[in-house]
Scaffold this motif. Structure first.
Motif, mmCIF file in Angstrom:
data_model
loop_
_atom_site.group_PDB
_atom_site.id
_atom_site.type_symbol
_atom_site.label_atom_id
_atom_site.label_comp_id
_atom_site.label_asym_id
_atom_site.label_seq_id
_atom_site.Cartn_x
_atom_site.Cartn_y
_atom_site.Cartn_z
ATOM 1 N N ALA A 70 -78.159 70.144 11.166
ATOM 2 C CA ALA A 70 -77.267 68.984 11.266
ATOM 3 C C ALA A 70 -75.824 69.452 11.069
ATOM 4 N N VAL A 71 -74.873 68.688 11.620
ATOM 5 C CA VAL A 71 -73.470 69.096 11.588
ATOM 6 C C VAL A 71 -72.623 68.023 10.923
ATOM 7 N N ALA A 72 -71.886 68.418 9.873
ATOM 8 C CA ALA A 72 -70.991 67.507 9.161
ATOM 9 C C ALA A 72 -69.533 67.708 9.578
ATOM 10 N N GLN A 73 -69.225 68.830 10.209
ATOM 11 C CA GLN A 73 -67.861 69.113 10.671
ATOM 12 C C GLN A 73 -67.921 70.054 11.854
ATOM 13 N N ILE A 74 -67.047 69.796 12.837
ATOM 14 C CA ILE A 74 -66.862 70.701 13.974
ATOM 15 C C ILE A 74 -65.434 71.212 13.902
ATOM 16 N N PRO A 101 -69.246 57.812 15.721
ATOM 17 C CA PRO A 101 -68.111 57.364 14.895
ATOM 18 C C PRO A 101 -67.550 58.533 14.087
ATOM 19 N N LEU A 102 -66.242 58.684 14.134
ATOM 20 C CA LEU A 102 -65.578 59.779 13.425
ATOM 21 C C LEU A 102 -64.822 59.234 12.218
ATOM 22 N N SER A 103 -64.873 59.958 11.113
ATOM 23 C CA SER A 103 -64.098 59.535 9.953
ATOM 24 C C SER A 103 -62.685 60.107 10.022
ATOM 25 N N GLU A 104 -62.540 61.285 10.659
ATOM 26 C CA GLU A 104 -61.211 61.894 10.721
ATOM 27 C C GLU A 104 -61.183 62.995 11.771
ATOM 28 N N VAL A 105 -60.021 63.144 12.397
ATOM 29 C CA VAL A 105 -59.749 64.270 13.294
ATOM 30 C C VAL A 105 -58.395 64.833 12.887
ATOM 31 N N LYS A 106 -58.365 66.120 12.570
ATOM 32 C CA LYS A 106 -57.123 66.788 12.166
ATOM 33 C C LYS A 106 -56.786 67.865 13.187
ATOM 34 N N TRP A 107 -55.518 67.886 13.590
ATOM 35 C CA TRP A 107 -55.044 68.975 14.438
ATOM 36 C C TRP A 107 -53.975 69.727 13.666
ATOM 37 N N ASP A 108 -54.247 70.948 13.278
ATOM 38 C CA ASP A 108 -53.296 71.807 12.575
ATOM 39 C C ASP A 108 -52.664 72.732 13.608
ATOM 40 N N LYS A 109 -51.452 72.386 14.044
ATOM 41 C CA LYS A 109 -50.778 73.164 15.094
ATOM 42 C C LYS A 109 -50.507 74.599 14.649
ATOM 43 N N GLU A 110 -50.028 74.767 13.413
ATOM 44 C CA GLU A 110 -49.698 76.110 12.935
ATOM 45 C C GLU A 110 -50.951 76.964 12.751
ATOM 46 N N GLY A 111 -52.021 76.352 12.260
ATOM 47 C CA GLY A 111 -53.269 77.074 12.053
ATOM 48 C C GLY A 111 -54.115 77.187 13.304
ATOM 49 N N ARG A 112 -53.715 76.474 14.387
ATOM 50 C CA ARG A 112 -54.410 76.481 15.674
ATOM 51 C C ARG A 112 -55.885 76.113 15.519
ATOM 52 N N ILE A 113 -56.108 74.961 14.869
ATOM 53 C CA ILE A 113 -57.473 74.498 14.652
ATOM 54 C C ILE A 113 -57.530 72.976 14.769
ATOM 55 N N ILE A 114 -58.609 72.502 15.392
ATOM 56 C CA ILE A 114 -58.910 71.072 15.455
ATOM 57 C C ILE A 114 -60.163 70.870 14.609
ATOM 58 N N GLN A 115 -60.063 70.007 13.608
ATOM 59 C CA GLN A 115 -61.194 69.733 12.726
ATOM 60 C C GLN A 115 -61.668 68.304 12.973
ATOM 61 N N ILE A 116 -62.951 68.168 13.243
ATOM 62 C CA ILE A 116 -63.539 66.873 13.574
ATOM 63 C C ILE A 116 -64.621 66.562 12.536
ATOM 64 N N TYR A 117 -64.485 65.391 11.895
ATOM 65 C CA TYR A 117 -65.419 64.968 10.855
ATOM 66 C C TYR A 117 -66.139 63.690 11.292
ATOM 67 N N PRO A 118 -67.424 63.788 11.660
ATOM 68 C CA PRO A 118 -68.171 62.562 11.968
ATOM 69 C C PRO A 118 -68.462 61.783 10.682
ATOM 70 N N GLN A 119 -68.596 60.448 10.810
ATOM 71 C CA GLN A 119 -68.922 59.628 9.641
ATOM 72 C C GLN A 119 -70.291 59.993 9.080
ATOM 73 N N GLU A 120 -71.251 60.241 9.953
ATOM 74 C CA GLU A 120 -72.598 60.660 9.572
ATOM 75 C C GLU A 120 -72.859 62.015 10.223
ATOM 76 N N PRO A 121 -73.610 62.887 9.565
ATOM 77 C CA PRO A 121 -73.913 64.185 10.189
ATOM 78 C C PRO A 121 -74.601 64.010 11.546
ATOM 79 N N ILE A 122 -74.258 64.867 12.462
ATOM 80 C CA ILE A 122 -74.893 64.884 13.788
ATOM 81 C C ILE A 122 -76.260 65.552 13.620
ATOM 82 N N PRO A 123 -77.325 64.907 14.076
ATOM 83 C CA PRO A 123 -78.676 65.468 13.869
ATOM 84 C C PRO A 123 -78.863 66.825 14.554
#
Length: 170
Positions: A70-74, A101-123
């Motif tokens: 299961a995935v809690a963050q991509i 449904p996503l709880s949060e999406v963060k884009w860190d331009k300096e760190g060159r990373i997109i962090q995606i947090y689903p509300q519930e883990p993806i099975p």
């Protein structure tokens, strides 16, 4: 009769050419000398052709066989020479063609990373598509390695590598 045959020949060449162009940005084809093993290359699609300095939508796919837990963050990282931009409000995750449904999406331009947090883990075992809409492609084309890492629920907070999308912007 000659005119008809020559017209058909030209028309079929044109149709074949258009068909090849439309396939050019869907899923990675044969990639030589990428440094990424074939089993680690992830499929993708660029909906609007991947033109430099143009607007696009990236469909980044994660096959079901890669989703062993299961995935809690991509987390998607990309190289420092990729000078495009993303709209975090236009990022979604699809499982079985339905948005998660996503709880949060963060884009860190300096760190060159997109962090995606689903509300519930993806099975585990799910076929996942990360849809990045409203993307501004870099001004100059090239080949860009987007890396996918995931965090499972309850894991030690270390991201686990799933694969790499090798995007071509022309």
């Amino acid at each position: 009769m000659k005119r008809l045959l020559s017209t058909l020949a030209v028309a079929s060449c044109l149709l074949t050419g258009f068909q090849a162009v439309s396939w050019a940005q869907s899923l990675p084809g044969l990639t030589l000398f990428s440094g990424i093993k074939g089993e680690n290359q992830l499929p993708y699609r660029l909906d609007f052709g991947g033109q430099a300095d143009g607007w696009d939508r990236y469909i980044l796919r994660i096959p079901a066989q890669k989703m062993k837990l299961a995935v809690a963050q991509i987390a998607i990282t990309y190289p420092n020479y990729y000078k495009g931009s993303f709209n975090p409000k236009k990022i979604e995750v699809m499982v079985k063609n339905k948005p998660v449904p996503l709880s949060e999406v963060k884009w860190d331009k300096e760190g060159r990373i997109i962090q995606i947090y689903p509300q519930e883990p993806i099975p585990s075992g799910s076929k996942v598509e990360v849809v990045l809409s409203d993307v501004k492609n870099p001004s100059f084309g090239g080949t860009f390695y987007f890396t996918c890492q995931v965090l499972s629920p309850g894991d030690v907070p270390l991201l686990r590598y799933l694969g790499t999308w090798i995007l071509s912007i022309s």
